[in-house]
Scaffold this motif. Structure first.
Motif, PDB file in Angstrom:
ATOM      1  N   ILE A 125       5.993  83.263 -43.808  1.00 32.89           N
ATOM      2  CA  ILE A 125       5.404  83.080 -45.147  1.00 32.89           C
ATOM      3  C   ILE A 125       4.016  82.448 -45.042  1.00 32.89           C
ATOM      4  CG2 ILE A 125       5.670  81.863 -47.352  1.00 32.89           C
ATOM      5  CD1 ILE A 125       8.673  81.793 -46.847  1.00 32.89           C
ATOM      6  N   MET A 126       3.935  81.376 -44.263  1.00 29.86           N
ATOM      7  CA  MET A 126       2.682  80.628 -44.224  1.00 29.86           C
ATOM      8  C   MET A 126       1.668  81.283 -43.295  1.00 29.86           C
ATOM      9  SD  MET A 126       3.253  78.341 -46.412  1.00 29.86           S
ATOM     10  CE  MET A 126       1.906  77.174 -46.252  1.00 29.86           C
ATOM     11  N   ASP A 136       3.538  86.226 -32.987  1.00 33.36           N
ATOM     12  CA  ASP A 136       4.864  85.721 -33.385  1.00 33.36           C
ATOM     13  C   ASP A 136       5.817  86.001 -32.228  1.00 33.36           C
ATOM     14  OD1 ASP A 136       6.218  85.035 -36.412  1.00 33.36           O
ATOM     15  OD2 ASP A 136       7.607  85.647 -34.820  1.00 33.36           O
ATOM     16  N   GLU A 161       9.606  74.729 -38.120  1.00 30.18           N
ATOM     17  CA  GLU A 161       9.377  73.286 -38.286  1.00 30.18           C
ATOM     18  C   GLU A 161      10.268  72.505 -37.315  1.00 30.18           C
ATOM     19  OE1 GLU A 161       7.019  72.007 -39.810  1.00 30.18           O
ATOM     20  OE2 GLU A 161       7.503  70.088 -40.705  1.00 30.18           O
ATOM     21  N   LYS A 163       7.111  73.181 -31.457  1.00 30.69           N
ATOM     22  CA  LYS A 163       5.672  73.068 -31.712  1.00 30.69           C
ATOM     23  C   LYS A 163       4.974  72.417 -30.515  1.00 30.69           C
ATOM     24  CE  LYS A 163       5.799  72.826 -36.829  1.00 30.69           C
ATOM     25  NZ  LYS A 163       5.209  74.086 -37.292  1.00 30.69           N
ATOM     26  N   ASN A 165       0.249  73.493 -39.102  1.00 28.19           N
ATOM     27  CA  ASN A 165       0.574  73.565 -40.530  1.00 28.19           C
ATOM     28  C   ASN A 165       1.877  72.821 -40.837  1.00 28.19           C
ATOM     29  OD1 ASN A 165       0.186  74.577 -43.223  1.00 28.19           O
ATOM     30  ND2 ASN A 165       1.824  76.029 -42.833  1.00 28.19           N
ATOM     31  N   SER A 179       4.728  70.547 -42.174  1.00 29.96           N
ATOM     32  CA  SER A 179       4.789  69.828 -43.446  1.00 29.96           C
ATOM     33  C   SER A 179       5.409  68.456 -43.300  1.00 29.96           C
ATOM     34  CB  SER A 179       5.554  70.637 -44.506  1.00 29.96           C
ATOM     35  OG  SER A 179       6.444  71.539 -43.948  1.00 29.96           O
TER      36      SER A 179
HETATM   37  P1  NAD Z   1       8.840  81.193 -41.600  1.00 29.59           P
HETATM   38  O1  NAD Z   1      10.221  81.035 -41.106  1.00 29.59           O
HETATM   39  O2  NAD Z   1       8.570  82.088 -42.754  1.00 29.59           O
HETATM   40  O3  NAD Z   1       7.906  81.678 -40.388  1.00 29.59           O
HETATM   41  C1  NAD Z   1       7.926  81.106 -39.116  1.00 29.59           C
HETATM   42  C2  NAD Z   1       7.592  82.197 -38.120  1.00 29.59           C
HETATM   43  O4  NAD Z   1       7.360  81.586 -36.865  1.00 29.59           O
HETATM   44  C3  NAD Z   1       8.700  83.210 -37.921  1.00 29.59           C
HETATM   45  O5  NAD Z   1       8.177  84.522 -38.090  1.00 29.59           O
HETATM   46  C4  NAD Z   1       9.175  82.978 -36.484  1.00 29.59           C
HETATM   47  O6  NAD Z   1       9.569  84.172 -35.834  1.00 29.59           O
HETATM   48  C5  NAD Z   1       7.925  82.418 -35.852  1.00 29.59           C
HETATM   49  N1  NAD Z   1       8.162  81.567 -34.682  1.00 29.59           N
HETATM   50  C6  NAD Z   1       9.123  80.633 -34.519  1.00 29.59           C
HETATM   51  N2  NAD Z   1       8.955  80.030 -33.312  1.00 29.59           N
HETATM   52  C7  NAD Z   1       7.866  80.593 -32.744  1.00 29.59           C
HETATM   53  C8  NAD Z   1       7.177  80.363 -31.512  1.00 29.59           C
HETATM   54  N3  NAD Z   1       7.589  79.435 -30.641  1.00 29.59           N
HETATM   55  N4  NAD Z   1       6.082  81.111 -31.256  1.00 29.59           N
HETATM   56  C9  NAD Z   1       5.657  82.054 -32.116  1.00 29.59           C
HETATM   57  N5  NAD Z   1       6.272  82.296 -33.292  1.00 29.59           N
HETATM   58  C10 NAD Z   1       7.356  81.561 -33.602  1.00 29.59           C
HETATM   59  O7  NAD Z   1       8.322  79.728 -41.883  1.00 29.59           O
HETATM   60  P2  NAD Z   1       7.146  79.247 -42.874  1.00 29.59           P
HETATM   61  O8  NAD Z   1       7.734  78.935 -44.198  1.00 29.59           O
HETATM   62  O9  NAD Z   1       5.994  80.170 -42.774  1.00 29.59           O
HETATM   63  O10 NAD Z   1       6.773  77.844 -42.230  1.00 29.59           O
HETATM   64  C11 NAD Z   1       5.989  77.749 -41.065  1.00 29.59           C
HETATM   65  C12 NAD Z   1       5.433  76.350 -40.946  1.00 29.59           C
HETATM   66  O11 NAD Z   1       4.683  76.027 -42.118  1.00 29.59           O
HETATM   67  C13 NAD Z   1       6.486  75.253 -40.804  1.00 29.59           C
HETATM   68  O12 NAD Z   1       5.977  74.261 -39.960  1.00 29.59           O
HETATM   69  C14 NAD Z   1       6.637  74.753 -42.228  1.00 29.59           C
HETATM   70  O13 NAD Z   1       7.116  73.434 -42.277  1.00 29.59           O
HETATM   71  C15 NAD Z   1       5.210  74.841 -42.691  1.00 29.59           C
HETATM   72  N6  NAD Z   1       5.031  74.917 -44.157  1.00 29.59           N
HETATM   73  C16 NAD Z   1       5.837  75.722 -44.924  1.00 29.59           C
HETATM   74  C17 NAD Z   1       5.624  75.791 -46.295  1.00 29.59           C
HETATM   75  C18 NAD Z   1       6.470  76.682 -47.167  1.00 29.59           C
HETATM   76  O14 NAD Z   1       6.456  76.540 -48.400  1.00 29.59           O
HETATM   77  N7  NAD Z   1       7.197  77.616 -46.609  1.00 29.59           N
HETATM   78  C19 NAD Z   1       4.592  75.049 -46.895  1.00 29.59           C
HETATM   79  C20 NAD Z   1       3.769  74.260 -46.081  1.00 29.59           C
HETATM   80  C21 NAD Z   1       3.995  74.194 -44.709  1.00 29.59           C
END
Ligand code: NAD
Length: 521
Positions: free
Chosen positions: A26-27, A46, A105, A110, A130, A132
């Protein structure tokens, strides 16, 4: 700029320089879009095979939609897409000037990613996370060059949300934070600096918006739809119950628990038993069809009190010298004019509100109606809540509470008078600070503690909650508007009523010079 280590860029990467986005969820998808729209060549990585290509397909659909609505030119959409290239490994990003990680997360995942990236990218490449909730200091620990690790906390949906929290940990070099700040500006965002502490700015200051509502619900002070209506009436775009239903109670509880644990279980952040029970019962909100409300129906209608005409029109006095008193006088004047009368006004009064015969409608100072009745030595007291803006729109929901000794006539006349003034009165249990005053005072308190701890400046706190949470005003704007004495009085009343650590007044507030002293009635 101070203590810039060799290789740390003081300037943001130019639009021609490559950005690697890791995590195409998503992000990550949104971050890639924003970077590409700013002109950067973007590499999208990814760990799940096909995820980056899928994200690109999804983005193509989004951009097509924007073109169809004439919100984006066809050429810009095409160029944006052409700038993003899915890659299978970080090795292809050796020349990147910035990496933004938006993976799962998880501290360990990370950390490993950042360590692997260090082996690939150049020394002057910025490493942005990124995250949170994870400490930026902890993420940078153990890296060869930890000074270039900066939190770049975007909000969802990334292309629309203007706020970016630029988070510095203990290792972060000021030049690196500054470069990320300037880059966010170049991407059309409104960044604010934050120090790496649990919840950063937004997720921390927002806690009381949920917590005070959950506390009110737990003690059955008012039903969810009343709390929502009153806070919407104060200018919040969504009430806390409908918002928690939208976010998901599991997600909201997880953030609350994370902030609570990260603060060594400070009672201020204690999660609610009510939310725990809802999560345990699978009542997660919209996504499960039931949270505080059932879906798709949503909130039930507000209780409608029996309408009665206000009496004692010839014996009305407005007390107080603030904008609420001025508004009351103007509204009372409109009511009394057809009877050839106008309300009396007592500016130098110990309280703000309306005196009708021997009964009183009193603006909350945090104390309960029972306490006000005792102090005034009167039975017929009703306390009413703070309004978000004065004058407020006709039909604005406003909470009031009756003193336990109020006679039956006043129990009917208090809402009749509030309705005649143009409000939609909502009777709630006699609790300190009612709904709006209590919630806003605690938002201010939390923001004051954040400033005390150097998490952010008051200006950054105001900008962050307005941009990141769509609040109608920032906590320090409320403080300036309501006045230090009024806000601390509500906190003091909450603290005296509930006792314990939760409602302690922030030392930052206690250290501010008092604007004026006022008598209490
Ligand atoms: P998400 O699950 O939609 O996407 C995460 C992606 O990362 C997935 O496609 C996964 O396959 C990939 N991934 C996981 N481990 C990996 C690695 N080691 N190397 C490469 N790719 C990897 O999650 P999201 O909601 O996009 O959140 C991502 C980050 O942004 C988190 O740290 C989250 O806390 C933060 N965040 C999320 C939001 C929100 O509203 N969703 C808002 C602000 C910050």
């Amino acid at each position: 700029m101070t203590s810039t280590a060799p290789g740390t860029p003081a300037l943001p990467p130019a639009a021609t320089q490559t950005v690697l986005v890791v995590g195409a969820g998503i992000m990550g998808g949104g971050i890639a879009q924003v970077a590409a729209q700013a002109g950067h060549p973007v590499l999208l990585l990814d760990s799940r095979p096909g995820a980056a290509a899928q994200a690109l397909d999804k983005l193509a659909g989004t951009l097509d939609g924007l073109v169809a609505k004439s919100r984006l030119g066809a050429e810009e959409a095409r160029a944006t897409l052409a700038r993003i290239r899915p890659v299978a490994s970080a090795a292809e990003a050796a020349a990147a000037a910035l990496v933004v990680e938006a993976i799962v997360e998880n501290l360990q995942a990370k950390r490993e990613l950042l360590r692997d990236l260090e082996a690939v990218v150049g020394d002057d490449c910025l490493l942005a996370t990124n995250t949170s909730s994870i400490s930026v200091t902890a993420l940078a620990a153990g890296l060869r060059r930890p000074g270039r690790v900066v939190g770049m906390h975007f909000f969802n949906p990334v292309p629309q949300m203007k706020l970016v929290e630029v988070v510095s940990g203990l290792h972060t070099e000021p030049a690196a934070a500054q470069a990320v700040f300037a880059l966010a500006q170049a991407w059309g965002k409104q960044p604010v600096h934050a120090r790496s502490t649990p919840g950063f700015i937004v997720n921390r200051i927002a806690r009381p918006y949920y917590a005070e509502t959950l506390a009110l619900l737990l003690e059955q002070a008012a039903p969810p739809q009343v709390i929502d209506a009153c806070l919407r009436g104060a200018g919040f775009r969504m009430g806390p119950c409908e918002l928690m239903d939208l976010i998901g109670h599991d997600t909201n509880l997880a953030v609350t628990c994370a902030v609570f644990d990260a603060n060594y279980q400070d009672k201020r952040y204690q999660p609610s038993l009510l939310q725990r029970e809802m999560v345990d019962g699978g009542l997660l909100g919209r996504k499960t069809g039931r949270g505080f409300y059932r879906y798709p129906e949503g909130a039930p209608p507000l209780p409608q009190p029996a309408q009665e005409a206000p009496t004692h029109l010839l014996e009305v006095t407005v007390h107080g010298n603030c904008e609420v008193a001025a508004w009351l006088e103007q509204r009372a004047l409109q009511l009394l004019a057809p009877h050839g009368r106008h309300p009396a006004r007592l500016y130098a009064s110990g309280w703000t509100g309306l005196e009708v015969g021997r009964a009183r409608l009193v603006l909350t100072d945090g104390r309960t109606a029972q306490e006000r009745a005792q102090a005034m030595e009167l039975d017929d007291i009703a306390v009413f809540d703070r309004m978000g803006a004065v004058p407020c729109a006709p039909g604005t929901a406003l909470a009031y509470a009756l003193a336990p000794g109020a006679h039956a006539a006043w129990q009917h006349q208090a809402p009749a008078w509030l309705a005649a003034l143009g409000l939609a009165p909502q009777c709630v249990a006699d609790s300190p600070g009612l709904i709006v005053a209590r919630t806003v005072a605690m938002l201010v308190n939390e923001a004051a503690d954040a400033v005390l701890q150097g998490v952010c400046t008051p200006q950054a706190a105001d900008a962050a909650v307005k941009l990141g949470l769509n609040y109608p005003a920032g906590p320090f704007e409320w403080l300036a508007h309501w006045g230090l004495g009024e806000v601390t009085a509500v906190l003091r009343a909450l603290d005296e009523h509930y006792r314990g650590e939760r409602y302690r007044t922030s030392p930052w507030l206690r250290r501010q010079p008092a604007a004026r002293a006022g008598g209490r009635a």
